[in-house]
Design an enzyme around this catalytic site. Structure first.
Site, PDB file in Angstrom:
ATOM      1  N   LYS A  75       0.863  -1.225  -0.001  1.00  0.00           N
ATOM      2  CA  LYS A  75      -0.122  -0.075  -0.058  1.00  0.00           C
ATOM      3  C   LYS A  75       0.757   1.330   0.226  1.00  0.00           C
ATOM      4  O   LYS A  75       0.483   2.085  -0.605  1.00  0.00           O
ATOM      5  CB  LYS A  75      -1.123   0.163   1.193  1.00  0.00           C
ATOM      6  CG  LYS A  75      -2.079  -0.915   0.728  1.00  0.00           C
ATOM      7  CD  LYS A  75      -3.361  -0.615   1.892  1.00  0.00           C
ATOM      8  CE  LYS A  75      -4.522  -1.664   1.413  1.00  0.00           C
ATOM      9  NZ  LYS A  75      -5.572  -1.689   2.220  1.00  0.00           N
TER      10      LYS A  75
ATOM     11  N   LYS B 191      -5.205  -9.009  -6.640  1.00  0.00           N
ATOM     12  CA  LYS B 191      -6.379  -9.057  -5.598  1.00  0.00           C
ATOM     13  C   LYS B 191      -7.248  -8.156  -6.206  1.00  0.00           C
ATOM     14  O   LYS B 191      -7.144  -6.979  -6.482  1.00  0.00           O
ATOM     15  CB  LYS B 191      -5.952  -8.967  -4.205  1.00  0.00           C
ATOM     16  CG  LYS B 191      -6.800  -9.004  -3.165  1.00  0.00           C
ATOM     17  CD  LYS B 191      -6.278  -8.865  -1.806  1.00  0.00           C
ATOM     18  CE  LYS B 191      -6.433  -7.258  -1.472  1.00  0.00           C
ATOM     19  NZ  LYS B 191      -7.517  -7.320  -0.242  1.00  0.00           N
TER      20      LYS B 191
ATOM     21  N   LYS C 268     -11.078  -3.050  -3.360  1.00  0.00           N
ATOM     22  CA  LYS C 268     -12.049  -1.745  -3.399  1.00  0.00           C
ATOM     23  C   LYS C 268     -11.128  -0.575  -3.816  1.00  0.00           C
ATOM     24  O   LYS C 268     -11.899   0.514  -4.513  1.00  0.00           O
ATOM     25  CB  LYS C 268     -12.174  -1.111  -1.941  1.00  0.00           C
ATOM     26  CG  LYS C 268     -13.275  -2.134  -1.192  1.00  0.00           C
ATOM     27  CD  LYS C 268     -13.494  -1.480   0.212  1.00  0.00           C
ATOM     28  CE  LYS C 268     -13.848  -2.396   1.225  1.00  0.00           C
ATOM     29  NZ  LYS C 268     -12.595  -2.885   2.075  1.00  0.00           N
TER      30      LYS C 268
HETATM   31  N1  AQP Z   1      -9.866 -10.084  -3.223  1.00  0.00           N
HETATM   32  C1  AQP Z   1     -10.459 -10.547  -2.078  1.00  0.00           C
HETATM   33  N2  AQP Z   1     -10.595 -11.904  -1.775  1.00  0.00           N
HETATM   34  C2  AQP Z   1     -10.984 -12.629  -0.807  1.00  0.00           C
HETATM   35  N3  AQP Z   1     -11.166 -11.834   0.299  1.00  0.00           N
HETATM   36  C3  AQP Z   1     -10.946 -10.484   0.289  1.00  0.00           C
HETATM   37  N4  AQP Z   1     -11.134  -9.706   1.163  1.00  0.00           N
HETATM   38  C4  AQP Z   1     -10.657  -8.422   0.710  1.00  0.00           C
HETATM   39  N5  AQP Z   1     -10.382  -8.709  -0.566  1.00  0.00           N
HETATM   40  C5  AQP Z   1     -10.389  -9.881  -0.958  1.00  0.00           C
HETATM   41  C6  AQP Z   1     -11.416  -9.872   2.729  1.00  0.00           C
HETATM   42  O1  AQP Z   1     -12.459  -8.678   3.050  1.00  0.00           O
HETATM   43  C7  AQP Z   1     -12.254  -8.595   4.358  1.00  0.00           C
HETATM   44  C8  AQP Z   1     -12.433  -7.146   4.471  1.00  0.00           C
HETATM   45  O2  AQP Z   1     -11.248  -6.534   3.679  1.00  0.00           O
HETATM   46  P1  AQP Z   1     -10.898  -4.983   4.430  1.00  0.00           P
HETATM   47  O3  AQP Z   1     -11.984  -4.138   3.632  1.00  0.00           O
HETATM   48  O4  AQP Z   1     -10.811  -4.815   5.568  1.00  0.00           O
HETATM   49  O5  AQP Z   1      -9.655  -4.871   3.625  1.00  0.00           O
HETATM   50  P2  AQP Z   1      -8.701  -5.288   2.396  1.00  0.00           P
HETATM   51  O6  AQP Z   1      -8.386  -6.699   2.828  1.00  0.00           O
HETATM   52  O7  AQP Z   1      -7.684  -4.377   2.220  1.00  0.00           O
HETATM   53  O8  AQP Z   1      -9.774  -5.066   1.163  1.00  0.00           O
HETATM   54  P3  AQP Z   1      -9.823  -4.240  -0.095  1.00  0.00           P
HETATM   55  O9  AQP Z   1     -10.785  -4.588  -0.832  1.00  0.00           O
HETATM   56  O10 AQP Z   1      -8.480  -4.559  -0.649  1.00  0.00           O
HETATM   57  O11 AQP Z   1      -9.797  -2.838   0.508  1.00  0.00           O
HETATM   58  P4  AQP Z   1      -8.633  -1.509   0.101  1.00  0.00           P
HETATM   59  O12 AQP Z   1      -8.795  -1.520  -1.254  1.00  0.00           O
HETATM   60  O13 AQP Z   1      -9.452  -0.581   0.711  1.00  0.00           O
HETATM   61  O14 AQP Z   1      -7.628  -1.960   0.871  1.00  0.00           O
HETATM   62  C9  AQP Z   1     -11.109  -9.109   4.805  1.00  0.00           C
HETATM   63  O15 AQP Z   1     -11.125 -10.293   5.373  1.00  0.00           O
HETATM   64  C10 AQP Z   1     -10.059  -9.674   3.595  1.00  0.00           C
HETATM   65  O16 AQP Z   1      -9.171 -10.415   3.893  1.00  0.00           O
END
Ligand code: AQP
Length: 347
Positions: A117, A209, A212
């Site tokens: 990040k 991955k 969001k």
């Molecule tokens: N691509 C994914 N596949 C499976 N699980 C996922 N999770 C996130 N992306 C995937 C799981 O969703 C939960 C919440 O995630 P989060 O919002 O706390 O943060 P993150 O993992 O950083 O998700 P994002 O979508 O990638 O958000 P941003 O872009 O804001 O950083 C967690 O249990 C995560 O494992």
């Protein structure tokens, strides 16, 4: 830590940092819903985590309500279990500070999510982004949670939470025992990372991955996408020119094909091998419409319910207020004990 039995309790959270997507749904929310049958569950909208990167104050309240609505629309029961947003329970930040003093710099320096990040702009990211995993440990351990359903990407952070729990228990062992908490105050929380879609990949690049924060909306299926949007995104999803293999081994080195098959398996509740038994030999032009139908049948009702709930922000806020009060009751007790164990003088 040998021996002490902790009451089984589930904790997990999602950041209100943008639209929830299929990765969040399959990697986390589906398991949140299942675990309600067997465990006492606490599900948090982790808004303190969200602000580790910039969030527009005019958009954050809607994002918090959107995650809450998604939890409820997917089947989480906020009466039987606890649904709340992190910033309403100040003890999260308080315990995170104690953990900042337990965790070692070397541990945090190994966190791959921070490296990804922060990228090349490391000097310019927030201190909060770096300390994110100690706050996550506090979220879980504030409730003495024993099980944490997450996607694969959170595995390393969960291991850090276990290390923090263990170091706290060791460092303060004598104080913990003297205050009648036995040999350990915090449990070692176990990650629950299961199923065919623990890491859903981007629809535009099967090696990245689904996220969001990906600038391309075409890279993800949002939980609130309607049938037309889902159909378009799946139609445009990157694939290779070959037909689907009949066995799982044939997905090796074909990340996009593997991703679509994994999504199909997770949504249908079957194994990848089973998907390939039915669709092996099919071209993507035939497989993609079948996948679209499955996704629409699963996500469309949830999306409609999210949109309906979002019409009534006062109702969502009342759920968060009620959940926060119940979470706080547990958190207050943990923090009192932590303060005594550390040696703070308190009222
Ligand atoms: N691509 C994914 N596949 C499976 N699980 C996922 N999770 C996130 N992306 C995937 C799981 O969703 C939960 C919440 O995630 P989060 O919002 O706390 O943060 P993150 O993992 O950083 O998700 P994002 O979508 O990638 O958000 P941003 O872009 O804001 O950083 C967690 O249990 C995560 O494992």
């Amino acid at each position: 830590m040998a021996g002490k039995q902790f009451k089984q309790r589930v904790f997990s959270g999602i950041q209100p940092s943008g639209s929830l997507h299929l990765g969040n749904y399959l990697g986390a929310i589906v398991k949140f819903v299942e675990l309600q049958q067997s465990h006492e569950c606490i599900y948090c909208v982790v808004d303190l985590h969200a602000i580790t990167v910039w969030q527009d104050p005019n958009e954050l309240p809607a994002a918090i309500r959107d995650v809450t609505a998604s939890y409820i629309a997917a089947g989480i029961d906020p009466k039987k279990h606890i649904v709340f947003n992190q910033s309403q329970v100040a003890e999260h930040a308080e315990l995170a500070w104690v953990f900042n003093c337990v965790a070692r710099l070397g541990w945090l320096n190994r966190m791959t999510q921070f490296k990804e990040k922060a990228g090349k702009d490391r000097e310019n990211v927030s201190v909060g982004l770096y300390a994110y995993p100690t706050l996550m440990a506090a979220d879980i351990l504030l409730y003495l949670a024993t099980h944490v359903p997450v996607g694969e990407d959170q595995k390393q952070h969960l291991e850090l939470s276990r290390d923090i729990a263990q170091k706290f228990n060791n460092d303060f062992g004598a104080s913990i025992a003297a205050r009648g908490h036995g040999e350990a105050f915090f449990p070692q929380p176990e990650p629950l990372i299961q199923g065919p879609a623990t890491r859903v990949m981007s629809l535009r690049d099967g090696t990245k991955k689904m996220s969001k924060s990906d600038p391309s909306d075409q890279s993800r299926i949002n939980m609130t996408d309607d049938a037309d949007a889902i159909a378009l995104k799946i139609r445009r999803a990157k694939t290779d020119p070959d037909a689907l293999p009949s066995e799982e081994k044939g997905l090796d080195h074909r990340p996009e094909a593997d991703n679509l098959v994994s999504i199909y398996a997770a949504v249908a509740g079957i194994s990848k091998a089973e998907v390939l038994r039915h669709h092996g030999g099919a071209q993507f032009s035939a497989f993609k419409p079948a996948l679209t139908d499955l996704l629409v049948a699963k996500l469309d009702p949830i999306g409609k319910e999210v949109r309906r709930l979002m019409q009534d922000p006062a109702y969502i806020d009342s759920i968060l207020a009620d959940g926060s009060a119940r979470a706080q009751a547990i958190a207050t007790e943990t923090m009192k004990a932590v303060k005594d164990i550390v040696g703070f003088v308190r009222r």
